[in-house]
Design a protein around this motif. Structure first.
Motif, mmCIF file in Angstrom:
data_model
loop_
_atom_site.group_PDB
_atom_site.id
_atom_site.type_symbol
_atom_site.label_atom_id
_atom_site.label_comp_id
_atom_site.label_asym_id
_atom_site.label_seq_id
_atom_site.Cartn_x
_atom_site.Cartn_y
_atom_site.Cartn_z
ATOM 1 N N GLU A 89 3.198 -7.912 6.570
ATOM 2 C CA GLU A 89 2.753 -8.264 8.046
ATOM 3 C C GLU A 89 2.941 -6.931 8.554
ATOM 4 O OE1 GLU A 89 1.393 -10.884 9.183
ATOM 5 O OE2 GLU A 89 1.452 -11.785 7.226
ATOM 6 N N LEU A 90 2.178 -6.494 9.887
ATOM 7 C CA LEU A 90 2.423 -5.526 10.919
ATOM 8 C C LEU A 90 3.636 -5.443 11.429
ATOM 9 C CD1 LEU A 90 0.703 -3.116 11.605
ATOM 10 C CD2 LEU A 90 -0.084 -4.259 13.522
ATOM 11 N N GLU A 91 4.874 -5.100 10.744
ATOM 12 C CA GLU A 91 6.012 -5.081 11.305
ATOM 13 C C GLU A 91 7.038 -4.008 10.774
ATOM 14 O OE1 GLU A 91 7.978 -8.602 8.800
ATOM 15 O OE2 GLU A 91 7.251 -9.155 10.965
ATOM 16 N N ASP A 111 -7.860 1.426 12.588
ATOM 17 C CA ASP A 111 -6.844 1.700 13.831
ATOM 18 C C ASP A 111 -7.244 0.447 14.894
ATOM 19 O OD1 ASP A 111 -9.411 1.967 15.011
ATOM 20 O OD2 ASP A 111 -9.130 3.845 15.480
ATOM 21 N N ALA A 112 -7.579 -0.806 14.022
ATOM 22 C CA ALA A 112 -7.665 -1.753 15.047
ATOM 23 C C ALA A 112 -5.827 -2.371 15.322
ATOM 24 C CB ALA A 112 -8.378 -3.026 14.490
ATOM 25 N N GLU A 113 -5.559 -3.024 16.630
ATOM 26 C CA GLU A 113 -4.551 -3.403 16.934
ATOM 27 C C GLU A 113 -3.559 -4.323 15.914
ATOM 28 O OE1 GLU A 113 -4.020 -5.086 20.793
ATOM 29 O OE2 GLU A 113 -5.177 -3.492 21.588
ATOM 30 N N ASP A 114 -4.400 -4.975 15.021
ATOM 31 C CA ASP A 114 -3.772 -5.924 14.040
ATOM 32 C C ASP A 114 -3.666 -5.306 12.630
ATOM 33 O OD1 ASP A 114 -6.740 -5.850 13.528
ATOM 34 O OD2 ASP A 114 -6.698 -8.125 12.881
ATOM 35 N N SER A 115 -3.769 -3.808 12.639
ATOM 36 C CA SER A 115 -3.939 -3.112 11.357
ATOM 37 C C SER A 115 -3.040 -1.847 11.558
ATOM 38 C CB SER A 115 -5.360 -2.960 10.949
ATOM 39 O OG SER A 115 -5.401 -2.343 9.448
ATOM 40 N N ALA A 117 0.006 0.295 14.092
ATOM 41 C CA ALA A 117 0.864 -0.037 15.259
ATOM 42 C C ALA A 117 1.878 0.962 15.260
ATOM 43 C CB ALA A 117 1.439 -1.375 15.407
ATOM 44 N N ARG A 125 7.448 -3.264 18.804
ATOM 45 C CA ARG A 125 6.095 -2.681 19.050
ATOM 46 C C ARG A 125 5.877 -2.036 20.411
ATOM 47 N NH1 ARG A 125 0.485 -5.450 16.937
ATOM 48 N NH2 ARG A 125 -0.507 -3.505 17.258
#
Length: 142
Positions: A89-91, A111-115, A117, A125
């Motif tokens: 996950e994005l974490e 560079d989308a917010e869900d890809s 960060a 975040r």
């Protein structure tokens, strides 16, 4: 707020895509906004640190291979860290917490917010702004 240049984001995402399905971990460094050039160089206060550069990952580094951490770059030179998570996950994970700012990318490597960060050392975040600016050109001694 964390600031990063468009060029650096593009390079980091390319590194992650090229390494997929393996992880990439590398240091990132800042340039004061007053030294930047380009269309959005004046959009940030002059003293603001902007992430502009990265250190080439060392695939032969045994510590990096085992722990996913690049200890070869002196800490004073790398203010941030980039890590790709091809299967996560994005974490921020326990393996990613050796920098003040950690950039994390996950597929589909955009560079989308869900890809893509930015996180602080604790894994929170952070607001992220990608700006169209470049550091001054540097020449290397021969």
């Amino acid at each position: 707020m964390v600031y990063i240049t468009r060029a650096l984001v593009d390079v980091l995402l390319d590194l992650a895509s090229d390494a997929d399905p393996d992880r990439v971990t590398t240091g990132t460094s800042v340039t004061p906004a007053r030294e930047l050039q380009g269309p959005e160089a004046d959009a940030v206060a002059p003293e603001t640190p902007v992430f502009t550069d990265f250190f080439l990952p060392d695939p032969g580094n045994a510590v990096n291979a085992v722990f996913g951490v690049d200890l070869s770059t002196p800490a004073r030179q790398a203010q941030g860290q980039f890590v790709s998570h091809p299967l996560r996950e994005l974490e921020v994970t326990r393996r990613d917490d050796l920098a003040e700012v950690i950039f994390v990318a996950v597929p589909p490597w955009t560079d989308a917010e869900d890809s893509f960060a930015a996180f602080d050392r604790a894994g929170n975040r952070q607001p992220l702004e990608i700006i169209d600016a470049q550091p001054p050109e540097q020449s290397f001694p021969a």
